[in-house]
Write an enzyme that holds these catalytic residues in place. Structure first.
Site, PDB file in Angstrom:
ATOM      1  N   GLU A 146       0.774  -1.231   0.000  1.00  0.00           N
ATOM      2  CA  GLU A 146       0.000   0.000   0.000  1.00  0.00           C
ATOM      3  C   GLU A 146       0.815   1.297   0.000  1.00  0.00           C
ATOM      4  O   GLU A 146       0.634   2.148   0.875  1.00  0.00           O
ATOM      5  CB  GLU A 146      -0.990   0.005   1.172  1.00  0.00           C
ATOM      6  CG  GLU A 146      -2.082  -1.029   1.003  1.00  0.00           C
ATOM      7  CD  GLU A 146      -3.216  -0.884   2.005  1.00  0.00           C
ATOM      8  OE1 GLU A 146      -3.053  -0.139   3.003  1.00  0.00           O
ATOM      9  OE2 GLU A 146      -4.262  -1.511   1.792  1.00  0.00           O
ATOM     10  N   GLU A 201      -6.297  -8.061  -0.400  1.00  0.00           N
ATOM     11  CA  GLU A 201      -6.983  -7.711   0.841  1.00  0.00           C
ATOM     12  C   GLU A 201      -8.457  -7.466   0.547  1.00  0.00           C
ATOM     13  O   GLU A 201      -8.797  -6.701  -0.360  1.00  0.00           O
ATOM     14  CB  GLU A 201      -6.365  -6.476   1.512  1.00  0.00           C
ATOM     15  CG  GLU A 201      -4.984  -6.708   2.102  1.00  0.00           C
ATOM     16  CD  GLU A 201      -4.486  -5.539   2.934  1.00  0.00           C
ATOM     17  OE1 GLU A 201      -5.323  -4.698   3.357  1.00  0.00           O
ATOM     18  OE2 GLU A 201      -3.258  -5.454   3.166  1.00  0.00           O
TER      19      GLU A 201
END
Length: 505
Positions: A334, A440
Site C-alpha cells: 500500500e 486484501e
C-alpha cells in the site's frame, strides 16, 4: 531450480510466465496474518493496556490553549520562525505531533516537520531533528498542562501573545497562571512504533514476546489447512532484517516468529507469501507501515530509504528462497499516491524484481497497487511479453474507507461486488499484464443494521467474484477483536462457507 514457491503450484509456474490466467486448482486461497509481526492497535487493543499515559503516544496530535489569553500556541506558516500564542483557532499551525521520549518527556513536531525548540528563553520551530533543547516535560492536571522547557523554566503565554520559556512563578493550576494551558489530545496512531516506544525496553520485550508466541500458532495453520486455505500472506516490517538487534524502538523476535511460520506452513502443506508491510521511511501515513508520526519519507530524494528497502527484500529472499513453503514476496504494501510518485514506485519494483531473481527464478514477485489510483495504471507494467515471469499485481478491495460506500444498503453493496468489482476484475485479468491477486478484502462494510444473513450474502458475492482473480485472493485477516475482520470466527459462524466439494470458489 530451487524448491521455492508453493509445492501445490509447481504446475502453475510454467504456465503463468506467459499467461494471465490460471485454473481454480492452483489459485491462491489465502489469509493475511495481520496484527502479528506488524502491530495494529485496532486488531488487538489490549496490547496497549499497560502503557503509562497511553493517550500520549508517538504521532498523537495535540493543541495548547492559554487559559489566560484564550488563544492557541502557534507555529506560524507551519514552522521556520518563532512560536507564539496568538492562534485564534485550532488548525494546522496550532497542531503538533508528539515524539515520545518517556511517559513525561516529549518533543513537538510542527506541520512542516520541524521541531519546537527552546535553547534559552526564546521558543521557535526551526530545528529539523530534535535533541535536548527540543525535549519538554509535560505535567498534567486533568486536561490542563504545564510545559517545562530544557532550561528548567516553564513555557508561558505573555500578554503580547509571545511564548517564552522563562516562567518561574507559582506552580499552581489557577486560570490566571500564564504557564497553564488546556491541552486537547487526538491519538491517531497505534502501530508497531507506538507500542514499542510506549513501554520501557524491558516491558516492551515481554509484551512483544508473549504476543508473538500466542497470537499466531501452529494450531492456526492446522485450522487454515483444514479449511482449504493453501497460503498465508504474512505482513512484516523492515526491522526484521536487523534481528536480533533491530533499531530503536523496535523489539527483537519477529525473525524467529517468521521462521516458525515457515515451519508450520511446511508441516501443514501451506505456502507463505512474505509481505513487506512497513518499509524504512514509511511508504504511507498509516500506522501499519511502522511510521512514528504519520510522516512518509520513503520516496524522499537524497535518502537511503529505497536502497535500504531493497536490502531488506534481498535479505528475506536469500533466507527463504530454498524453503519448500516459500511462495513469493510482496515488494511493498500500500504505497500511497500522496507520498510516492508513480515513476519512483515503478523503478523500485523493477529493482526489487531483480533482487528477488538473484535467489529464485520462479517464486512470485507481487507488486501492490498505488493507493489512490486505479490499479489499471500498472497492468501494462512488468508484463510477460517484457520478460517478467511470475509477477502479480495486488489490488485491495474494501467496501469501506470511501464516501461512496457510506450510508448504503446491504443489497447495494452486494450488487456493487457482482457488477462493478466483477467488471473491474475482468478488465485486469484480460489485460495480458501481471496476474491479479485480490490481496486484501473482508466481510465488513459501512451498512447500518445489517443482519448475519446480509453479511453471509456479502461474503458469498465476494468469494464468487474474487475467486476469478487470475492468481487468487487473500482475506484480511486471520484474527481481530472485530468479528468481520476475523477469518477464523467468520468461518466458525458460517459467514464464509466453502462449496459442496470442500473448496473455496
Amino acid at each position: 531450480m530451487p524448491r521455492a514457491c508453493f509445492l501445490l503450484a509447481i504446475a502453475l509456474f510454467s504456465a503463468v510466465s506467459t499467461s494471465a490466467t490460471t485454473n481454480n486448482a492452483t489459485r491462491v486461497r489465502s489469509v493475511s496474518l495481520g496484527g502479528w509481526l506488524v502491530i495494529e492497535k485496532w486488531i488487538k487493543p489490549s496490547l496497549f493496556d499497560g502503557i503509562v499515559e497511553p493517550d500520549l503516544l508517538d504521532g498523537t496530535l495535540v493543541t495548547f490553549e492559554s487559559l489566560v489569553l484564550g488563544t492557541y500556541v502557534t507555529a506560524a506558516n507551519g514552522g521556520g520562525s518563532d512560536v507564539t500564542a496568538n492562534g485564534t483557532s485550532a488548525s494546522d499551525w496550532q497542531t503538533f505531533k508528539l515524539w515520545r521520549v518517556s511517559s513525561t518527556l516529549f518533543q513537538f513536531r510542527v506541520s512542516k516537520n520541524q521541531f519546537i525548540s527552546a535553547p534559552d528563553s526564546s521558543v521557535s520551530a526551526t530545528v529539523d531533528y530534535p535533541g535536548q533543547s527540543e525535549t519538554f516535560e509535560i505535567s498534567r492536571n486533568g486536561g490542563l498542562v504545564m510545559l517545562r522547557a530544557p532550561n528548567g523554566m516553564y513555557l508561558q503565554a505573555n500578554e503580547n501573545s509571545r511564548l517564552t520559556a522563562d516562567y518561574n512563578g507559582t506552580l499552581g493550576w489557577s486560570s490566571d497562571n500564564p504557564a497553564v494551558f488546556n491541552m486537547t489530545v487526538n491519538t491517531v496512531l497505534g502501530g508497531e512504533f507506538q507500542l514499542a516506544n510506549g513501554y520501557d525496553k524491558e516491558d516492551a520485550q515481554t509484551v512483544f514476546k508473549k504476543h508473538r508466541e500466542s497470537f499466531i500458532t501452529q494450531d492456526d495453520f492446522k485450522f487454515l489447512a483444514a479449511n482449504a486455505i493453501n497460503n498465508v500472506r504474512i505482513p512484516i516490517g523492515w526491522w526484521i532484517a536487523y534481528d536480533p538487534e533491530p533499531p530503536f524502538p523496535f523489539v527483537s523476535g519477529s525473525l524467529e516468529a517468521l521462521d516458525n511460520a515457515f515451519t508450520w506452513a511446511e508441516n501443514t502443506g501451506i505456502s507463505v507469501l512474505v509481505d513487506l508491510h512497513a518499509a524504512p521511511g514509511s511508504q504511507s501515513q498509516w500506522q501499519h507501515c511502522g511510521t512514528r508520526d504519520g510522516v512518509s519519507e520513503w520516496a524522499k530524494a537524497n535518502t537511503s530509504y529505497i536502497s535500504d528497502t531493497l536490502s531488506v527484500i534481498e535479505f528475506l529472499t536469500s533466507r527463504y528462497a530454498s524453503h519448500s513453503a516459500f511462495f513469493g514476496i510482496e515488494l511493498l504494501n500500500e504505497p500511497t499516491q500522496q507520498h510516492v510518485p508513480l515513476d519512483v514506485l515503478r523503478n523500485y519494483y523493477v529493482a526489487g524484481y531483480s533482487r528477488v531473481r538473484k535467489y529464485s527464478s520462479s517464486c512470485f514477485v507481487i507488486i501492490c497497487q498505488l493507493i489512490g489510483t486505479n490499479p489499471s495504471i500498472l497492468v501494462d507494467f512488468m508484463t510477460p511479453s517484457d520478460g517478467y515471469t511470475n509477477v502479480a499485481l495486488d489490488v485491495h478491495w474494501y467496501n469501506l474507507f470511501e464516501n461512496r460506500f457510506v450510508n448504503t444498503s446491504a443489497q447495494w453493496n452486494i450488487d456493487y461486488i457482482l457488477n462493478q468489482r466483477n467488471s473491474d476484475l475482468q478488465k485486469l485479468n484480460n489485460a495480458n499484464g501481471p496476474l491479479i491477486l485480490v490481496g486484501e478484502w473482508t466481510t465488513e462494510w459501512d451498512v447500518q443494521g445489517a443482519t448475519m444473513s446480509d453479511y453471509r450474502n456479502f461474503g458469498v458475492a465476494q468469494l464468487k467474484v474474487f475467486g476469478n482473480a487470475s492468481l487468487g485472493w487473500s482475506y484480511w485477516g486471520l484474527k481481530s477483536k472485530d468479528l468481520h475482520w476475523d477469518f477464523e470466527r467468520t468461518v466458525e459462524k458460517g459467514l464464509l462457507t466453502r462449496q459442496s466439494n470442500g473448496q473455496w470458489p
